[in-house]
Design an enzyme around this catalytic site. Structure first.
Site, PDB file in Angstrom:
ATOM      1  N   TYR A 156      12.426  19.553  24.896  1.00 48.12           N
ATOM      2  CA  TYR A 156      12.241  18.242  24.117  1.00 48.12           C
ATOM      3  C   TYR A 156      10.731  17.911  24.498  1.00 48.12           C
ATOM      4  O   TYR A 156      10.070  17.340  23.883  1.00 48.12           O
ATOM      5  CB  TYR A 156      13.149  17.527  24.615  1.00 48.12           C
ATOM      6  CG  TYR A 156      13.194  15.960  24.015  1.00 48.12           C
ATOM      7  CD1 TYR A 156      13.502  15.506  22.805  1.00 48.12           C
ATOM      8  CD2 TYR A 156      12.551  14.682  24.730  1.00 48.12           C
ATOM      9  CE1 TYR A 156      13.302  14.326  22.016  1.00 48.12           C
ATOM     10  CE2 TYR A 156      12.566  13.670  24.302  1.00 48.12           C
ATOM     11  CZ  TYR A 156      12.976  13.427  22.882  1.00 48.12           C
ATOM     12  OH  TYR A 156      12.766  12.155  22.346  1.00 48.12           O
ATOM     13  N   LYS A 160       7.672  17.135  22.068  1.00 50.24           N
ATOM     14  CA  LYS A 160       6.759  15.842  21.974  1.00 50.24           C
ATOM     15  C   LYS A 160       5.397  15.950  22.500  1.00 50.24           C
ATOM     16  O   LYS A 160       4.358  15.535  21.847  1.00 50.24           O
ATOM     17  CB  LYS A 160       7.623  14.855  22.773  1.00 50.24           C
ATOM     18  CG  LYS A 160       8.998  14.485  22.199  1.00 50.24           C
ATOM     19  CD  LYS A 160       8.786  13.951  20.852  1.00 50.24           C
ATOM     20  CE  LYS A 160      10.440  13.701  20.355  1.00 50.24           C
ATOM     21  NZ  LYS A 160      10.387  13.173  19.060  1.00 50.24           N
TER      22      LYS A 160
END
Ligand code: NDP
Length: 248
Positions: A156, A160
């Site tokens: 994740y 990002k």
């Protein structure tokens, strides 16, 4: 008060729930014509349409943003229906949290494919109509963990962090066409995504936030409204932390 996205045509990915639904509500209330995508949550998308029924021109479109054919069909539909796309909000995202040692290749691929490739596909598809218009705004929803990192989220946080590089590079590519590309990095926002956190994790997290609370999704929607507004006309390639001071 910031001038809002009046009568602009806005496309929000992942508008069926959480932060995306708040962005849809806010931009619709500001007077924009809003298209939003859903993937699995048709019921939630329909509920949002009913909630906003009559108050604004809002339409839900089913699209898996990780699939190029869905994205192409989505942009074609919005372009034909509205004639233009002024603002794209790349909000859709998923998590598959676990420590690296236990993280499967599938966990990695799922998160990178939705969060980063999905945003790439959306930016690419929308850049054509925006270049023709010689104006546009792209607002990417990143995360503070893309800047600071977080144990248990290598997939994740990599996705990002990738969005930050995408934002800055695309801002440089599209500036000459008056297309502004920015990124918002929220900290901890109460949504389905963070419902999975345990009580202790929530307490530890909240204690580490200088404002001592999570954000409401509406507070992130307010930052999106700012980046979509005329007041943000000289901002591009920026990453704005909307995190209650978490990353300080
Ligand atoms: P939620 O889990 O509440 O909602 C996620 C949304 O993304 C849903 O509308 C979902 O649609 C959509 N979505 C997921 N996969 C796809 C896909 N393949 N194609 C299209 N849509 C998809 O998340 P949040 O509202 O909490 O998060 C929104 C964004 O904000 C994400 O990018 C997240 O990473 C980011 N963020 C969230 C934080 C938080 O604390 N909550 C903190 C920092 C960043 P459906 O259900 O219809 O499939």
């Amino acid at each position: 008060m910031a001038e809002t996205a009046t009568e602009k045509v806005v496309l929000v990915t992942g508008g069926s729930r959480g932060i995306g639904a708040s962005i849809v509500r806010r931009l619709a209330a500001d007077g924009a014509r809003v298209f939003f995508t859903y993937n699995a949550s048709a019921d939630r998308a329909n509920a949002l349409i009913s909630e906003l029924g009559g108050a604004a021109r809002v339409e839900a479109v089913k699209a898996d943003i990780s699939k190029a054919e869905d994205v192409e069909a989505l942009i074609k539909h919005v372009s034909e229906a509205a004639g233009r796309i002024d603002v794209l909000v790349n909000n859709a995202g998923i998590t598959r949290d676990t420590l690296l040692m236990r993280m499967s290749e599938e966990d990695w691929d799922a998160v990178l494919t939705t969060n980063l490739k999905g945003a790439f596909l959306m930016c690419k598809a929308v850049s054509r109509p925006m270049m023709r218009q010689r104006s546009g705004r792209i607002i990417n929803i990143g995360s503070i963990v893309g800047l600071a990192g977080n144990a248990g989220q290598v997939n994740y946080s990599a996705s990002k962090a990738g969005l930050v590089g995408l934002t800055k590079s695309l801002a440089k590519e599209l500036a000459s066409r008056n297309i502004l590309v920015n990124c918002i990095a929220p900290g901890y926002v109460q949504t389905d995504m963070t419902d999975k956190l345990g009580e202790k994790q929530i307490a530890d997290l909240t204690n580490s936030i200088p404002l001592r609370r999570s954000a409401q999704a509406e507070e992130i929607a307010g930052v999106v409204a700012f980046f979509a507004s005329d007041d943000a006309s000289y901002l591009t390639g920026q990453v704005l932390n909307a995190d209650g001071g978490l990353a300080l």
